[in-house]
Design a protein around this motif. Sequence first.
Motif, PDB file in Angstrom:
ATOM      1  N   GLU A  28      34.962  34.787  45.005  1.00 18.36           N
ATOM      2  CA  GLU A  28      35.436  35.563  43.862  1.00 18.36           C
ATOM      3  C   GLU A  28      35.167  37.055  44.077  1.00 18.36           C
ATOM      4  O   GLU A  28      36.005  37.898  43.773  1.00 18.36           O
ATOM      5  CB  GLU A  28      34.749  35.079  42.583  1.00 18.36           C
TER       6      GLU A  28
ATOM      7  N   ARG B 104      38.609  39.298  44.160  1.00 11.96           N
ATOM      8  CA  ARG B 104      38.948  39.911  42.880  1.00 11.96           C
ATOM      9  C   ARG B 104      38.173  41.208  42.682  1.00 11.96           C
ATOM     10  O   ARG B 104      37.078  41.366  43.177  1.00 11.96           O
ATOM     11  CB  ARG B 104      38.650  38.933  41.753  1.00 11.96           C
TER      12      ARG B 104
ATOM     13  N   ASP C  43      31.365  29.877  45.895  1.00 10.93           N
ATOM     14  CA  ASP C  43      32.482  30.223  45.015  1.00 10.93           C
ATOM     15  C   ASP C  43      32.359  31.658  44.511  1.00 10.93           C
ATOM     16  O   ASP C  43      33.354  32.382  44.428  1.00 10.93           O
ATOM     17  CB  ASP C  43      32.546  29.261  43.829  1.00 10.93           C
TER      18      ASP C  43
END
Length: 190
Positions: free
Chosen positions: A73, A77, A69
């Motif tokens: 990310e 981002r 995860d």
Amino acid sequence: MPARAAAPPPPDTRRRGFRRAGRRAAATTGARHCAAPNRTALHRTALPPERSEIAVSSSGTTVDDSCLDALQELKSRREINTVVYRLDEPLATVVVESKSNLTHEEMLESLPANEPRFVLYDLHFAAADGARRRDLVMIFWIPDGALPAHKLAYASTHRVLRDALDGIQVDVRATTLSALAYDELASQAV
């Protein structure tokens, strides 16, 4: 013309055949050959690709889902550019230690002096032709002052973590901070 001597009988291939097959299997799967063949070791390294995606090393170390995860990310981002991974206390699972947006110097300062770490770093640099590039760098930080047991545990986990995290363009193993200088990383990324 003198008679030729009869050719010697073929050697007993029952025992040697396994050794040769073991060497061939080791060469194709990346396993190391031992003087005494070990079927379990060869079998363990010759697992199908779908089994290796489970992310379990031969020592039993696993990769926590939060690691994957954190990678997603980092890729999607702009709020973070650095993810630091560590092994939990029983050295059984890779977990996320921190996710942050750090300068290169801050990233180097965040590395512990006597403990190994895995770092994913989003490296921005200018290529030789002047083009701006961005590569995902995996740093395997293994300082000389780390405990031998920790060095061994991290070394056996490195490939498992690398295989579990997709999209890594550069893989760097460093024992000193000078090996992680910005120019060093940029030259390896080109």
